[in-house]
Design an enzyme around this catalytic site. Structure first.
Site, PDB file in Angstrom:
ATOM      1  N   LEU A  68       0.803  -1.230   0.000  1.00 48.60           N
ATOM      2  CA  LEU A  68       0.000   0.000   0.000  1.00 48.60           C
ATOM      3  C   LEU A  68       0.831   1.272   0.000  1.00 48.60           C
ATOM      4  O   LEU A  68       0.325   2.346  -0.314  1.00 48.60           O
ATOM      5  CB  LEU A  68      -0.964   0.000   1.196  1.00 48.60           C
ATOM      6  CG  LEU A  68      -1.954  -1.171   1.210  1.00 48.60           C
ATOM      7  CD1 LEU A  68      -2.853  -1.090   2.433  1.00 48.60           C
ATOM      8  CD2 LEU A  68      -2.805  -1.194  -0.057  1.00 48.60           C
ATOM      9  N   ARG A  70       2.916   2.108  -2.140  1.00 48.56           N
ATOM     10  CA  ARG A  70       3.180   2.590  -3.508  1.00 48.56           C
ATOM     11  C   ARG A  70       2.184   2.107  -4.555  1.00 48.56           C
ATOM     12  O   ARG A  70       2.155   2.655  -5.656  1.00 48.56           O
ATOM     13  CB  ARG A  70       4.595   2.181  -3.934  1.00 48.56           C
ATOM     14  CG  ARG A  70       4.747   0.682  -4.068  1.00 48.56           C
ATOM     15  CD  ARG A  70       6.178   0.195  -4.053  1.00 48.56           C
ATOM     16  NE  ARG A  70       6.210  -1.262  -4.118  1.00 48.56           N
ATOM     17  CZ  ARG A  70       5.922  -2.078  -3.097  1.00 48.56           C
ATOM     18  NH1 ARG A  70       5.596  -1.588  -1.914  1.00 48.56           N
ATOM     19  NH2 ARG A  70       5.939  -3.380  -3.248  1.00 48.56           N
ATOM     20  N   LYS A  83      -5.477  -8.519  -6.521  1.00 50.97           N
ATOM     21  CA  LYS A  83      -5.110  -7.183  -7.003  1.00 50.97           C
ATOM     22  C   LYS A  83      -5.957  -6.761  -8.195  1.00 50.97           C
ATOM     23  O   LYS A  83      -6.292  -5.586  -8.342  1.00 50.97           O
ATOM     24  CB  LYS A  83      -3.618  -7.140  -7.374  1.00 50.97           C
ATOM     25  CG  LYS A  83      -2.713  -7.083  -6.166  1.00 50.97           C
ATOM     26  CD  LYS A  83      -1.276  -6.793  -6.570  1.00 50.97           C
ATOM     27  CE  LYS A  83      -0.389  -6.807  -5.331  1.00 50.97           C
ATOM     28  NZ  LYS A  83       1.035  -6.647  -5.657  1.00 50.97           N
ATOM     29  N   CYS A 186      15.630  -8.255  -6.342  1.00 53.47           N
ATOM     30  CA  CYS A 186      14.728  -7.116  -6.525  1.00 53.47           C
ATOM     31  C   CYS A 186      13.532  -7.215  -5.588  1.00 53.47           C
ATOM     32  O   CYS A 186      13.025  -6.209  -5.091  1.00 53.47           O
ATOM     33  CB  CYS A 186      14.232  -7.038  -7.967  1.00 53.47           C
ATOM     34  SG  CYS A 186      15.486  -6.434  -9.094  1.00 53.47           S
TER      35      CYS A 186
END
Ligand code: ZN
Length: 261
Positions: A68, A70, A83, A186
């Site tokens: 949340l 971003r 999502k 990442c």
């Protein structure tokens, strides 16, 4: 267009580069967005607000508290929801005229071939290299414009690979090495929240320009943003004539050489 649509899109229609003709073209358009996270959220929200008639969004993740900070299509009350369902609700709230096709799936190359077949533009808002390479291969096969973005820490990048044109470079020309081993790293790196907004919005802008056929897109250019200094660097990309993905077809390679000589 009815009166409500004329009002909704009036600030687009006032732009001579868009006008009623351009807005109608957007309404007729179909964009495939792979990923409903940090980049996919702002990209999809601006494309929906802009009146792109059909948006297909795929992602197999559910909304988590750590998203949340971003991923602005989602909200606290939707933690645990898929999502794509969350994004569909947000997009429907912004613009109910848009047909949002929400697919709760992790797409592989075969599925992408189906989904991208009648898309006008493909937006890569994914977060892993295997999906990025699959999207690239599909866009080469189907000759689709690919709008690519990525963000990690304070670094962002965005590029267009307009694979409708045989001489355009592809994602693999730029990143020939498999980066699967980087995905794990990442996944645990930090992300400066507004960077995904800046890059995702740039992806939306480039997508609209392609759909409208206006201006000069980022095709053949890579924009790299250093979020700490807010400096953008633009690098020209060339097609790699030894690229094993887009130049695998001998005919392409021969015609490429003919152009160079
Ligand atoms: Zn290539």
């Amino acid at each position: 267009m009815n009166d409500a649509e004329l009002l909704r899109y009036s600030r687009h229609i006032l732009l001579p580069q868009i006008g009623i003709t351009g807005q109608k073209a957007l309404i007729r358009s179909h964009v495939l967005i792979v990923g409903a996270g940090g980049l996919g959220s702002p990209a999809a929200m601006y494309l929906a607000a802009s009146g792109v008639g059909r948006l297909t969004i795929c992602d197999n993740d559910t909304v988590d508290l750590t998203n949340l900070q971003r991923q602005i299509a989602h909200s606290t009350d939707r933690i645990g929801m898929t999502k794509v369902s969350s994004a569909k609700e947000t997009l429907g709230g912004i613009n109910p005229e848009v047909n949002v096709i929400a697919l709760n799936e992790r797409v592989d190359e075969n599925r992408l071939l189906d989904l991208a077949a009648d898309a006008d533009v493909v937006v890569d808002a994914s977060d892993n290299f295997s999906t990025r390479y699959a999207i690239n291969r599909v866009c080469i096969i189907l000759k689709k414009p690919l709008v690519s973005g990525a963000v990690v820490r304070f670094d962002g990048q965005v590029a267009v690979f307009d694979l409708r044109h045989v001489h355009s470079p592809c994602y693999h020309c730029l990143f020939p090495a498999g980066g699967e081993d980087q995905d794990m790293r990442c996944a645990v790196m930090g992300v400066f929240a507004p960077l995904v907004g800046i890059i995702g919005c740039t992806q939306a802008a480039e997508t609209l320009k392609i759909l409208l056929d206006i201006g000069k897109t980022l095709n053949g250019r890579l924009l790299v943003l250093d979020g700490l200094t807010m400096e953008w660097r633009s690098t020209k990309l060339n097609k790699d004539s030894s690229c094993e993905v887009c130049c695998a077809d001998e005919g392409v390679r021969i015609s490429e050489q003919a152009v160079q000589t």
